[in-house]
Design a protein around this motif. Structure first.
Motif, mmCIF file in Angstrom:
data_model
loop_
_atom_site.group_PDB
_atom_site.id
_atom_site.type_symbol
_atom_site.label_atom_id
_atom_site.label_comp_id
_atom_site.label_asym_id
_atom_site.label_seq_id
_atom_site.Cartn_x
_atom_site.Cartn_y
_atom_site.Cartn_z
ATOM 1 N N SER A 27 0.804 -1.227 0.000
ATOM 2 C CA SER A 27 0.000 0.000 0.000
ATOM 3 C C SER A 27 0.835 1.274 0.000
ATOM 4 C CB SER A 27 -0.924 0.019 1.233
ATOM 5 O OG SER A 27 -1.796 -1.070 1.212
ATOM 6 N N ALA A 30 0.304 4.232 -2.312
ATOM 7 C CA ALA A 30 -0.872 5.092 -2.166
ATOM 8 C C ALA A 30 -0.502 6.451 -1.594
ATOM 9 C CB ALA A 30 -1.924 4.421 -1.278
ATOM 10 N N CYS A 31 0.543 6.496 -0.749
ATOM 11 C CA CYS A 31 1.007 7.795 -0.226
ATOM 12 C C CYS A 31 2.275 8.258 -0.934
ATOM 13 C CB CYS A 31 1.238 7.714 1.285
ATOM 14 S SG CYS A 31 2.590 6.634 1.784
ATOM 15 N N ASN A 150 -2.364 -2.273 5.225
ATOM 16 C CA ASN A 150 -2.875 -1.298 4.253
ATOM 17 C C ASN A 150 -3.413 -0.057 4.960
ATOM 18 O OD1 ASN A 150 -2.363 -3.236 2.290
ATOM 19 N ND2 ASN A 150 -4.456 -3.972 2.222
ATOM 20 N N HIS A 154 -2.330 4.042 4.885
ATOM 21 C CA HIS A 154 -3.262 5.101 4.482
ATOM 22 C C HIS A 154 -3.433 6.148 5.581
ATOM 23 C CE1 HIS A 154 -5.134 2.022 1.497
ATOM 24 N NE2 HIS A 154 -4.113 2.660 0.967
ATOM 25 N N HIS A 158 -1.487 10.111 5.543
ATOM 26 C CA HIS A 158 -2.231 11.377 5.611
ATOM 27 C C HIS A 158 -1.552 12.387 6.543
ATOM 28 C CE1 HIS A 158 -5.793 13.885 5.159
ATOM 29 N NE2 HIS A 158 -5.863 14.009 6.471
ATOM 30 N N PRO A 276 -5.552 -1.180 -2.555
ATOM 31 C CA PRO A 276 -4.651 -0.507 -1.611
ATOM 32 C C PRO A 276 -3.598 0.356 -2.290
ATOM 33 C CG PRO A 276 -4.968 -2.794 -0.985
ATOM 34 C CD PRO A 276 -5.593 -2.625 -2.337
ATOM 35 N N ALA A 279 -5.680 3.388 -3.986
ATOM 36 C CA ALA A 279 -6.923 3.700 -3.282
ATOM 37 C C ALA A 279 -7.344 5.162 -3.446
ATOM 38 C CB ALA A 279 -6.775 3.359 -1.800
ATOM 39 N N LEU A 280 -6.414 6.084 -3.219
ATOM 40 C CA LEU A 280 -6.773 7.503 -3.256
ATOM 41 C C LEU A 280 -7.189 7.933 -4.659
ATOM 42 C CD1 LEU A 280 -3.987 8.978 -0.939
ATOM 43 C CD2 LEU A 280 -6.345 8.415 -0.360
ATOM 44 N N PHE A 294 -9.507 10.730 1.506
ATOM 45 C CA PHE A 294 -8.839 10.059 2.625
ATOM 46 C C PHE A 294 -9.851 9.433 3.565
ATOM 47 C CE2 PHE A 294 -7.753 10.591 7.164
ATOM 48 C CZ PHE A 294 -6.809 9.584 7.266
ATOM 49 N N THR A 297 -11.463 6.428 2.014
ATOM 50 C CA THR A 297 -10.489 5.338 1.993
ATOM 51 C C THR A 297 -10.333 4.727 3.374
ATOM 52 O OG1 THR A 297 -9.277 6.424 0.196
ATOM 53 C CG2 THR A 297 -8.109 4.714 1.426
ATOM 54 N N ASP A 301 -11.078 0.975 4.475
ATOM 55 C CA ASP A 301 -10.017 0.186 5.107
ATOM 56 C C ASP A 301 -10.513 -0.483 6.388
ATOM 57 O OD1 ASP A 301 -7.938 0.488 3.337
ATOM 58 O OD2 ASP A 301 -7.153 2.297 4.278
#
Length: 478
Positions: A27, A30-31, A150, A154, A158, A276, A279-280, A294, A297, A301
């Protein structure tokens, strides 16, 4: 005296922490990708680079599965598990110190190596170390741990910088390494290496000395003693190579392998790793807003992790086939529904403003998918391959799963850009439906079966009591 269940739980905790780390590796993009694509990023990437950063863990999977299958057969399950964690720790450190894309990719490759190496190895450990009554629950908890990983990414993504998250990613691997050092060696592996006394001690430490446990141990030792008598004392390298390729002509290797192929196909195409990783981006397109993506998501999650945990309870109560196929076909129907809704909304047939409708349908889909489609395929890795084929089976399964992982992660960014979310999920959903249909015809029921019983099934084509039932039926007719 510590009860066997507590000892088994301690062993499984080491595997679950690695699975948590695997979820974080999967995951992490995702960031990472949105941060690298931001205008103020000190490392610049485009969509092609982004797809390779996300999917390169699939390439690393080939090496991870190969090395783990080799090590688990030669050094044992315990040492193999400890060794393959180390590249994962190094990978996170490289990402933290990275100043260019190349270093990030190398770090991702090492992380993917460790993640893939522990997939089959972790399943084998749980299968061999735990009792049949607990095995299904523990195997399903692997999926829960990955889902939790995951969610951790997330959430932290953030609030924290991607370099800080790389440091956090080291923690699960480091703690798991410490736990693994306290394990005994696998009783099954010791028996396969003619170390029957040590195998008995390890088995009794893990399972206790009840009549049921003693019977399972006797079956294991009897089967391995018979097999070792048939093998040459000092097999040559040529003989070992011949034996490896001969496995692909054996029923008790090919049938489990076919099951693993379609299980892996189901696992990847139900969105297990796609969502994952992206996701965003997916949620942003569905809702039309990045500001609340966020929270959507995070909510999904939490629901996915909860449903994966609930699956570990259900697998104690329900048969594997019933759980997988029942929830699988239901999830397929729900996925096709949300794809149809998003398609007609995109064409202006209905209003696209009611974003809560597709989000709600996606939530229902992921609940159903994580009850059966994601945990059971991973659980089967620890059950279906007979002991003599477990190393080679893990290698073949790893090769297949690496391709299955690489393919969707590589093409998803292009699919999202060209045919949008509804087209992307329709494509993967169609492959998911094919997988479920094939598994309906070839998957046996393994609930509460010992590994030796499952091994006998793939040799004979049926379980022992089915043979007894057939004999009794013939006697009644006479």
């Amino acid at each position: 005296m510590v009860p066997p269940f507590v000892k088994q739980t301690w062993v499984v905790l080491g595997v679950l922490l690695n699975m948590l780390g695997q979820g974080m590796v999967l995951s992490y993009t995702a960031c990472l990708l949105p941060s690298l694509q931001a205008p103020d990023s000190d490392i610049k990437i485009n969509i092609h680079t982004a797809s390779w950063i996300a999917s390169c863990i699939g390439i690393a999977g080939f090496g991870g599965f190969f090395v783990s299958s080799l090590l688990m057969d030669t050094l044992g399950r315990k040492k193999a598990h400890a060794i393959v964690i180390i590249p994962g720790i190094i990978g996170w450190m490289l990402i933290y110190f990275a100043r260019d894309v190349t270093t990030i990719v190398i770090g991702r490759l090492l992380g993917g190596f460790a993640a893939s190496a522990t997939v089959c190895l972790g399943a084998v450990v749980i299968g061999e170390y735990t009792s049949p009554s607990n095995r299904g629950m523990f195997l399903n908890l692997k999926t829960t741990a990955v889902c939790l990983g995951n969610m951790v990414i997330h959430v932290f993504g953030h609030f924290y910088h991607w370099r800080t998250i790389a440091l956090i990613g080291i923690v699960p691997h480091a703690v798991a390494f410490g736990i693994i050092m306290t394990w005994p060696e696998s009783p099954s592996w010791l028996a396969s290496k003619n170390q029957f006394e040590q195998s008995e001690k390890s088995f009794e430490w893990l399972r206790g000395t009840s009549d049921k446990s003693r019977k399972e141990l006797d079956e294991l030792l009897h089967a391995q003693k018979g097999r070792l008598e048939e093998k040459p004392k000092t097999p040559s390298l040529r003989r070992n190579v011949e034996e490896f390729f001969q496995k692909f002509t054996r029923r008790d290797f090919l049938k489990p392998l076919i099951i693993v192929i379609f299980s892996a196909m189901l696992l990847e195409n139900c969105g297990r790793h796609i969502f994952p990783a992206y996701a965003l981006q997916i949620i942003s397109e569905v809702t039309g807003s990045k500001s609340n993506s966020f929270y959507y998501t995070l909510a999904i999650d939490i629901i996915i992790t909860t449903s994966a945990f609930f699956s570990s309870v259900l697998v104690k109560l329900m048969k594997r086939r019933t759980l997988l196929l029942g929830t699988g076909f239901a999830a397929y129907a729900v996925l096709m529904t949300v794809c149809l809704y998003l398609f007609v909304a995109a064409k202006g047939v209905i209003s696209p403003d009611r974003t809560w409708i597709p989000i709600s349908i996606f939530v229902l889909y992921f609940i159903l998918a994580n009850l059966g489609c994601t945990p059971i395929p991973l659980a089967l890795l620890g059950e279906v391959f007979p002991l003599p084929h477990r190393g080679a089976g893990s290698l073949a399964a790893g090769f297949i799963m690496s391709i299955m992982l690489l393919f969707p992660l590589q093409i998803t960014p292009y699919l999202l850009e060209s045919i949008k979310v509804y087209g992307t999920f329709f494509f993967f959903g169609s492959l998911m439906g094919i997988s479920l249909l094939v598994l309906y015809f070839i998957l046996p029921e393994t609930k509460d079966r010992t590994l030796q019983e499952i091994e006998d099934y793939f040799n004979n084509g049926r379980f022992k009591e089915e043979d007894n039932d057939e004999v009794n039926e013939k006697m009644i007719k006479k």
